[in-house]
Design a protein around this motif. Structure first.
Motif, PDB file in Angstrom:
ATOM      1  N   ARG A  35       0.816  -1.203   0.000  1.00  0.00           N
ATOM      2  CA  ARG A  35       0.000   0.000   0.000  1.00  0.00           C
ATOM      3  C   ARG A  35       0.854   1.259   0.000  1.00  0.00           C
ATOM      4  NH1 ARG A  35      -0.505   3.399   3.831  1.00  0.00           N
ATOM      5  NH2 ARG A  35      -2.277   4.792   4.066  1.00  0.00           N
ATOM      6  N   THR A  36       0.560   2.165  -0.926  1.00  0.00           N
ATOM      7  CA  THR A  36       1.063   3.534  -0.858  1.00  0.00           C
ATOM      8  C   THR A  36      -0.061   4.451  -1.328  1.00  0.00           C
ATOM      9  OG1 THR A  36       1.881   3.834  -3.120  1.00  0.00           O
ATOM     10  CG2 THR A  36       3.343   2.696  -1.581  1.00  0.00           C
ATOM     11  N   GLU A  37       0.125   5.714  -1.070  1.00  0.00           N
ATOM     12  CA  GLU A  37      -0.805   6.727  -1.585  1.00  0.00           C
ATOM     13  C   GLU A  37      -0.055   7.639  -2.543  1.00  0.00           C
ATOM     14  OE1 GLU A  37      -2.293   8.547   1.934  1.00  0.00           O
ATOM     15  OE2 GLU A  37      -3.389   6.769   2.590  1.00  0.00           O
ATOM     16  N   SER A  38       0.936   7.082  -3.222  1.00  0.00           N
ATOM     17  CA  SER A  38       1.817   7.880  -4.058  1.00  0.00           C
ATOM     18  C   SER A  38       1.655   7.499  -5.517  1.00  0.00           C
ATOM     19  CB  SER A  38       3.266   7.684  -3.594  1.00  0.00           C
ATOM     20  OG  SER A  38       4.122   8.597  -4.243  1.00  0.00           O
ATOM     21  N   VAL A  39       2.566   8.030  -6.336  1.00  0.00           N
ATOM     22  CA  VAL A  39       2.518   7.774  -7.781  1.00  0.00           C
ATOM     23  C   VAL A  39       3.177   6.455  -8.134  1.00  0.00           C
ATOM     24  CG1 VAL A  39       2.489  10.221  -8.320  1.00  0.00           C
ATOM     25  CG2 VAL A  39       4.692   9.031  -8.180  1.00  0.00           C
ATOM     26  N   PHE A  40       3.797   5.786  -7.145  1.00  0.00           N
ATOM     27  CA  PHE A  40       4.427   4.507  -7.425  1.00  0.00           C
ATOM     28  C   PHE A  40       3.673   3.360  -6.745  1.00  0.00           C
ATOM     29  CE2 PHE A  40       6.949   6.575  -3.998  1.00  0.00           C
ATOM     30  CZ  PHE A  40       6.664   5.719  -2.930  1.00  0.00           C
ATOM     31  N   SER A  41       3.777   2.212  -7.362  1.00  0.00           N
ATOM     32  CA  SER A  41       3.221   0.981  -6.822  1.00  0.00           C
ATOM     33  C   SER A  41       4.369   0.006  -6.620  1.00  0.00           C
ATOM     34  CB  SER A  41       2.191   0.392  -7.791  1.00  0.00           C
ATOM     35  OG  SER A  41       1.699  -0.846  -7.332  1.00  0.00           O
ATOM     36  N   VAL A  42       4.362  -0.719  -5.496  1.00  0.00           N
ATOM     37  CA  VAL A  42       5.468  -1.600  -5.133  1.00  0.00           C
ATOM     38  C   VAL A  42       4.944  -3.019  -4.949  1.00  0.00           C
ATOM     39  CG1 VAL A  42       7.384  -1.998  -3.532  1.00  0.00           C
ATOM     40  CG2 VAL A  42       6.565   0.335  -3.945  1.00  0.00           C
ATOM     41  N   ALA A  43       5.702  -3.980  -5.435  1.00  0.00           N
ATOM     42  CA  ALA A  43       5.286  -5.381  -5.319  1.00  0.00           C
ATOM     43  C   ALA A  43       6.507  -6.267  -5.128  1.00  0.00           C
ATOM     44  CB  ALA A  43       4.497  -5.820  -6.553  1.00  0.00           C
ATOM     45  N   ARG A  44       6.237  -7.494  -4.657  1.00  0.00           N
ATOM     46  CA  ARG A  44       7.277  -8.516  -4.514  1.00  0.00           C
ATOM     47  C   ARG A  44       6.804  -9.793  -5.195  1.00  0.00           C
ATOM     48  NH1 ARG A  44       8.129 -10.958   1.328  1.00  0.00           N
ATOM     49  NH2 ARG A  44       6.158 -11.906   0.697  1.00  0.00           N
ATOM     50  N   LEU A  45       7.625 -10.316  -6.095  1.00  0.00           N
ATOM     51  CA  LEU A  45       7.357 -11.596  -6.743  1.00  0.00           C
ATOM     52  C   LEU A  45       8.328 -12.618  -6.178  1.00  0.00           C
ATOM     53  CD1 LEU A  45       6.093 -13.423  -8.963  1.00  0.00           C
ATOM     54  CD2 LEU A  45       7.857 -12.547 -10.521  1.00  0.00           C
ATOM     55  N   ARG A  46       7.776 -13.644  -5.538  1.00  0.00           N
ATOM     56  CA  ARG A  46       8.594 -14.722  -4.996  1.00  0.00           C
ATOM     57  C   ARG A  46       8.327 -15.985  -5.822  1.00  0.00           C
ATOM     58  NH1 ARG A  46      10.847 -15.737   0.130  1.00  0.00           N
ATOM     59  NH2 ARG A  46       9.784 -13.910   0.993  1.00  0.00           N
ATOM     60  N   CYS A  47       9.331 -16.429  -6.575  1.00  0.00           N
ATOM     61  CA  CYS A  47       9.202 -17.619  -7.414  1.00  0.00           C
ATOM     62  C   CYS A  47       9.788 -18.819  -6.684  1.00  0.00           C
ATOM     63  CB  CYS A  47       9.934 -17.410  -8.742  1.00  0.00           C
ATOM     64  SG  CYS A  47       9.976 -18.872  -9.802  1.00  0.00           S
ATOM     65  N   HIS A  48       9.062 -19.918  -6.690  1.00  0.00           N
ATOM     66  CA  HIS A  48       9.523 -21.148  -6.038  1.00  0.00           C
ATOM     67  C   HIS A  48       9.141 -22.354  -6.892  1.00  0.00           C
ATOM     68  CE1 HIS A  48       5.291 -21.349  -4.711  1.00  0.00           C
ATOM     69  NE2 HIS A  48       5.454 -20.084  -4.356  1.00  0.00           N
ATOM     70  N   GLY A  49       9.453 -22.250  -8.153  1.00  0.00           N
ATOM     71  CA  GLY A  49       9.114 -23.304  -9.102  1.00  0.00           C
ATOM     72  C   GLY A  49       9.069 -22.718 -10.492  1.00  0.00           C
ATOM     73  N   GLN A  50       7.926 -22.829 -11.143  1.00  0.00           N
ATOM     74  CA  GLN A  50       7.754 -22.179 -12.430  1.00  0.00           C
ATOM     75  C   GLN A  50       6.315 -21.681 -12.551  1.00  0.00           C
ATOM     76  OE1 GLN A  50       8.469 -24.818 -15.705  1.00  0.00           O
ATOM     77  NE2 GLN A  50       7.449 -26.561 -14.743  1.00  0.00           N
ATOM     78  N   GLY A  51       6.160 -20.557 -13.247  1.00  0.00           N
ATOM     79  CA  GLY A  51       4.829 -19.971 -13.353  1.00  0.00           C
ATOM     80  C   GLY A  51       4.768 -18.918 -14.429  1.00  0.00           C
ATOM     81  N   ASN A  52       3.622 -18.273 -14.512  1.00  0.00           N
ATOM     82  CA  ASN A  52       3.435 -17.154 -15.438  1.00  0.00           C
ATOM     83  C   ASN A  52       2.467 -16.169 -14.807  1.00  0.00           C
ATOM     84  OD1 ASN A  52       0.547 -17.724 -16.622  1.00  0.00           O
ATOM     85  ND2 ASN A  52       1.641 -19.680 -16.676  1.00  0.00           N
ATOM     86  N   ILE A  53       2.576 -14.913 -15.223  1.00  0.00           N
ATOM     87  CA  ILE A  53       1.780 -13.852 -14.623  1.00  0.00           C
ATOM     88  C   ILE A  53       1.557 -12.760 -15.661  1.00  0.00           C
ATOM     89  CG2 ILE A  53       3.732 -12.516 -13.731  1.00  0.00           C
ATOM     90  CD1 ILE A  53       2.103 -12.038 -11.167  1.00  0.00           C
ATOM     91  N   SER A  54       0.430 -12.075 -15.560  1.00  0.00           N
ATOM     92  CA  SER A  54       0.119 -10.961 -16.452  1.00  0.00           C
ATOM     93  C   SER A  54       0.328  -9.642 -15.723  1.00  0.00           C
ATOM     94  CB  SER A  54      -1.326 -11.067 -16.946  1.00  0.00           C
ATOM     95  OG  SER A  54      -1.528 -12.255 -17.670  1.00  0.00           O
ATOM     96  N   LYS A  55       0.474  -8.559 -16.479  1.00  0.00           N
ATOM     97  CA  LYS A  55       0.691  -7.250 -15.874  1.00  0.00           C
ATOM     98  C   LYS A  55       0.192  -6.151 -16.794  1.00  0.00           C
ATOM     99  CE  LYS A  55       5.269  -6.083 -17.683  1.00  0.00           C
ATOM    100  NZ  LYS A  55       4.749  -5.053 -18.607  1.00  0.00           N
ATOM    101  N   GLU A  56       0.145  -4.935 -16.249  1.00  0.00           N
ATOM    102  CA  GLU A  56      -0.066  -3.719 -17.016  1.00  0.00           C
ATOM    103  C   GLU A  56       1.115  -2.789 -16.778  1.00  0.00           C
ATOM    104  OE1 GLU A  56      -3.728  -1.879 -16.003  1.00  0.00           O
ATOM    105  OE2 GLU A  56      -4.979  -3.561 -16.631  1.00  0.00           O
ATOM    106  N   GLY A  57       1.465  -1.992 -17.791  1.00  0.00           N
ATOM    107  CA  GLY A  57       2.538  -1.025 -17.636  1.00  0.00           C
ATOM    108  C   GLY A  57       3.910  -1.681 -17.609  1.00  0.00           C
TER     109      GLY A  57
END
Length: 317
Positions: free
Chosen positions: A247-269
């Motif tokens: 959570r922030t109230e700013s112009v940036f968004s922060v995330a953590r991706l923890r990989c423990h095998g194999q996978g796929n993910i979608s995103k914007e930007g």
């Protein structure tokens, strides 16, 4: 270039509180001793713009890529909006705050400076957030009289803490932490107290009490609790990974991706990515701790495998 990762060379920043933590933790053996932080992504005056290491754009700076390949970012900003920094202090940082937008524009910047920290490591360490003054008037009086004893609120730091630091909040990072730091690209700091330290030439660093008083925000116990997260935030779990947003109230968004095998993910930007632990494969390319890469806005899905953690910053949408 749609799925290609754009890797960048970090920019070393020597500081009075630096040492060897950054180069050892992030596996940057060529860095000098005394580096307190490395800018993973930045485009600042004086040629402080990261150099691209990916062969197709080798030698181009982040500034040049921003100007010549806008499709990589699909940004609403005219200039690169962030500084992403990898911080490893071996002494306490100065007690400080950052300007709001009105104050920053007075000094020629486009925006104020919100900031956030994610604690990668914390060993018997702490941070300062806010103060113990009864009210704003008492705080101003104590600062003006340099009555610092017991004034600042020191809080224990823990691995995986996330701390949001809006402009105007008194704060300081303590020694023995390793932190992934996100800032708006206004490289402007108002120091309140610097422990009477001197630089290599025996000079005290400049303090900025009058400027700080203009933008100082009072904080409450409730606002501190909201700003410091010690729980797993907004967790999404998929095959082979967990994805957390903070959570922030700013112009940036922060995330953590923890990989423990194999996978796929979608995103914007676009994603500004730093590998903070482990190694693996990301969109067909090998990554390891200390790598800094951009995933283009044109790339809307990613595949990955291995055992690693990637910290991610992007524009809030």
């Amino acid at each position: 270039m749609k799925r290609e990762l754009l890797f960048f060379k970090p920019i070393a920043r020597k500081t009075v509180w630096g040492g060897t933590t950054v180069k050892e933790y992030f596996h940057y053996p060529d860095m000098e001793d005394g580096v307190g932080q490395a800018w993973a992504f930045a485009d600042q005056p004086g040629g402080l713009s990261n150099e691209c290491l990916t062969p197709s754009l080798s030698g181009m700076t982040l500034h040049e890529i921003w100007d010549n390949y806008p499709e990589v970012f699909n940004s609403r900003y005219e200039k690169f909006p962030f500084i992403i920094s990898l911080v490893g202090p071996e002494d306490d940082l100065s007690i400080q705050l950052h300007p709001d937008t009105a104050s920053a524009k007075h000094y020629g910047f486009n925006s104020g400076k919100d900031e956030a920290w994610y604690f990668l490591e914390a060993s018997n360490s702490s941070l300062i957030y806010g103060h113990h003054a009864e009210n704003q008037a008492s705080l101003v009086e104590r600062l003006q009289h340099r009555d610092f004893d017991g004034l600042f609120r020191r809080i224990p730091a823990h691995k995986d803490d996330f701390v949001y630091l809006p402009a105007g909040i008194i704060h300081a990072l303590g020694k023995n932490n390793v932190v992934y730091e996100i800032q708006q690209a206004t490289d402007l700091t108002w120091r309140i107290y610097d422990y009477e330290r001197v630089d290599n030439e025996g000079q005290h660093r400049e303090l900025h009490l009058s400027q700080a008083l203009d933008v100082l925000n009072h904080v409450t116990d409730e606002s501190i609790a909201q700003a410091i997260s010690r729980v797993v935030a907004n967790e999404h779990t998929g095959d082979g990974y967990t994805f957390n947003t903070y959570r922030t109230e700013s112009v940036f968004s922060v995330a953590r991706l923890r990989c423990h095998g194999q996978g796929n993910i979608s995103k914007e930007g676009y994603w500004l990515c730093t590998v903070t632990e482990g190694s693996g494969i990301f969109n067909g390319e090998r990554i390891s701790c200390g790598d800094n890469f951009i995933v283009s806005a044109e790339c809307q899905s990613m595949t990955f495998s291995g055992d690693f953690i990637v910290m991610i910053t992007t524009e809030t949408r």
